[in-house]
Write an enzyme that holds these catalytic residues in place. Structure first.
Site, short mmCIF file in Angstrom:
data_model
loop_
_atom_site.label_atom_id
_atom_site.label_comp_id
_atom_site.label_asym_id
_atom_site.label_seq_id
_atom_site.Cartn_x
_atom_site.Cartn_y
_atom_site.Cartn_z
N LYS A 11 -14.49 -42.01 -42.81
CA LYS A 11 -13.54 -41.14 -42.13
C LYS A 11 -12.12 -41.26 -42.68
CE LYS A 11 -16.11 -40.56 -37.89
NZ LYS A 11 -17.28 -41.44 -38.10
C1 LIG Z 1 -18.51 -40.97 -37.92
C2 LIG Z 1 -19.57 -41.72 -38.60
C3 LIG Z 1 -20.83 -41.14 -38.85
C4 LIG Z 1 -21.19 -39.75 -38.38
O1 LIG Z 1 -20.47 -38.74 -39.04
P1 LIG Z 1 -20.42 -37.28 -38.41
O2 LIG Z 1 -19.58 -36.49 -39.34
O3 LIG Z 1 -19.79 -37.42 -37.06
O4 LIG Z 1 -21.81 -36.79 -38.32
C5 LIG Z 1 -21.77 -41.89 -39.54
N1 LIG Z 1 -21.51 -43.15 -39.93
C6 LIG Z 1 -20.33 -43.73 -39.70
C7 LIG Z 1 -20.13 -45.13 -40.14
C8 LIG Z 1 -19.32 -43.05 -39.04
O5 LIG Z 1 -18.15 -43.64 -38.80
#
Ligand SMILES: *Cc1c(COP(=O)(O)O)cnc(C)c1O
Length: 430
Positions: free
Chosen positions: A107
């Site tokens: 993210k």
């Molecule tokens: C947020 C997150 C996800 C999921 O991603 P989305 O875009 O919400 O589907 C998967 N793995 C990790 C480690 C995350 O932080």
């Protein structure tokens, strides 16, 4: 580029406004009016281009003239200022590591892009913006880190009490300055619901609220970069490519599918989930029935009603048959996830995290069904150290804590407990 609301009940708007608002006034998610195609020459030459050049060409049509060329180039260069290694696990399976950024979660890219864009787009306005964000674990840290010290922006993070890992909690509660953490007595969906309610609340309209969840186009769209970067690294294999995406709110896999709509030659996607499996069930039955969130060891995917699913439906015009040609879905429980962590470790000593392990399982199941020769990639969305407890217990192994995390861990948590929406509102108005 204009963006319209998927609820079709408010005016279309430009990038700046979509980013500053987050959600349209009719509570719909913004979606671009058209998806631009990149020329074939872009894909023919992609291995000769730098990552910031690639990212600039992808995002430019979505931003339009609202951020000038030089500034946009600076934003993508700073955003992508770390590596995205491919680690081969078997002959036809590799991990694409997206966790080399400052908070060790994928993210970081969306959060850094959004923070820089928002700071720039708001710089000539005299009003402060409040970024309100719900987190199931990783978003909070990435957003806090991305926005720390950004002038004119206050960040308020809602996280479910006792349901994020210790490291995740420290990352979002120890920064101070313009970052505040609210500890909600509930689950992630409660946090997300409160955020959505706040956006609708006329009593808060003086606050300039926006969202830094993947509902915000500036958080969501930059996630396309990963798939182009992955393609660039794997193009020489000359094989059909399938990407397995550990999915929660479905922003990441949706961004990958957007990439293919722009011309990116990825043949298939897999939405790999834990037992919060509304989308895999939809792909099986054609009926979408979100359920209450269930807690798992892959907590960043503990989402019962994924926000971005509506964008995926839009891409395929609500046609489940079309969707299934590009997207498959599989779900796994915690026992299976732990087994997969072990299996990956036994294959070549690779230490995955529980989210990556779910992605690996989806990929393996998909590949086992194929007659054609695919090369498969699962996204490693977080560093295993962020899920130290399960990784340590499952692999009976110590994971070294990266230097940049150690100082965060030694700081003291500061958070404000809240129980319901009225307490959130009271805090915001204060
Ligand atoms: C947020 C997150 C996800 C999921 O991603 P989305 O875009 O919400 O589907 C998967 N793995 C990790 C480690 C995350 O932080």
């Amino acid at each position: 580029m204009k963006y319209y609301s998927l609820n079709h009940n408010s005016k279309s708007t430009l990038f700046q406004d979509a980013v500053i608002r987050g959600l349209a006034s009719d509570r719909g998610l913004y979606f671009p009016e058209k998806i631009p195609k990149l020329p074939q020459s872009f894909f023919d030459n992609i291995e000769n281009m730098s990552i910031p050049d690639i990212a600039y060409k992808i995002i430019k049509p979505y931003v339009g003239n609202q951020i000038l060329k030089e500034k946009l180039m600076e934003i993508v260069s700073e955003t992508l200022d770390f590596d995205f290694p491919i680690v081969e696990i078997t002959d036809n399976i590799a991990a694409l590591e997206l966790f080399q950024g400052p908070t060790l979660a994928f993210k970081d890219v969306g959060a850094r892009f959004m923070a820089r864009s928002l700071a720039h787009l708001n710089k000539d306005k005299n009003e402060n913006i409040t970024v309100l964000v719900a987190t199931s674990g990783d978003t909070g840290g990435a957003v806090a880190n991305g926005f720390l010290g950004v002038k004119g922006v206050n960040v308020v993070i809602l996280y479910p009490k006792g349901k994020v890992s210790e490291i995740q909690e420290k990352q979002l509660t120890t920064l101070g300055q313009n970052i505040t953490a609210l500890e909600v007595d509930g689950v992630f969906d409660d946090c997300q619901e409160m955020v959505k309610t706040a956006f609708l609340d006329n009593g808060l309209s003086s606050l300039n609220l926006t969202s830094a969840n993947s509902i915000n186009v500036a958080r969501w769209l930059p996630q396309m970069f990963y798939y182009f970067i992955g393609y660039r690294s794997l193009k020489h294999k000359n094989k059909k490519l399938v990407f397995s995406v550990p999915s929660g709110n479905f922003g990441n896999v949706c961004a990958g599918i957007m990439g293919t709509q722009m011309g990116l030659p990825i043949d298939h996607f897999i939405a790999s989930t834990n037992v919060n499996d509304a989308v895999p069930r939809y792909l099986e039955t054609g009926a979408y029935h979100p359920k209450a969130t269930i807690q798992t060891i892959s907590n960043a995917m503990d989402v019962g009603n994924p926000s971005n699913f509506i964008r995926i439906q839009k891409i395929f015009n609500n046609d489940v048959v079309k969707m299934k040609k590009i997207l498959s879905g599989y779900r796994y429980n915690d026992e299976e996830t732990k087994k997969a962590l072990k299996e990956i470790y036994d294959l070549n000593g690779y230490v995955a995290d529980p989210h990556g392990a779910v992605g690996y399982l989806g990929l393996k199941e998909f590949l086992a069904d194929q007659k054609q020769d695919f090369f498969g990639v699962f996204l490693e969305t977080a560093h295993p150290v962020k899920f130290l407890d399960s990784v340590k217990k499952t692999l009976k192994l110590d994971v070294e804590i990266p230097e940049r995390l150690k100082s965060t861990l030694s700081k003291e948590k500061v958070s404000i407990p809240i129980e319901d929406y009225s307490e959130l509102k009271a805090y915001l108005l204060n």
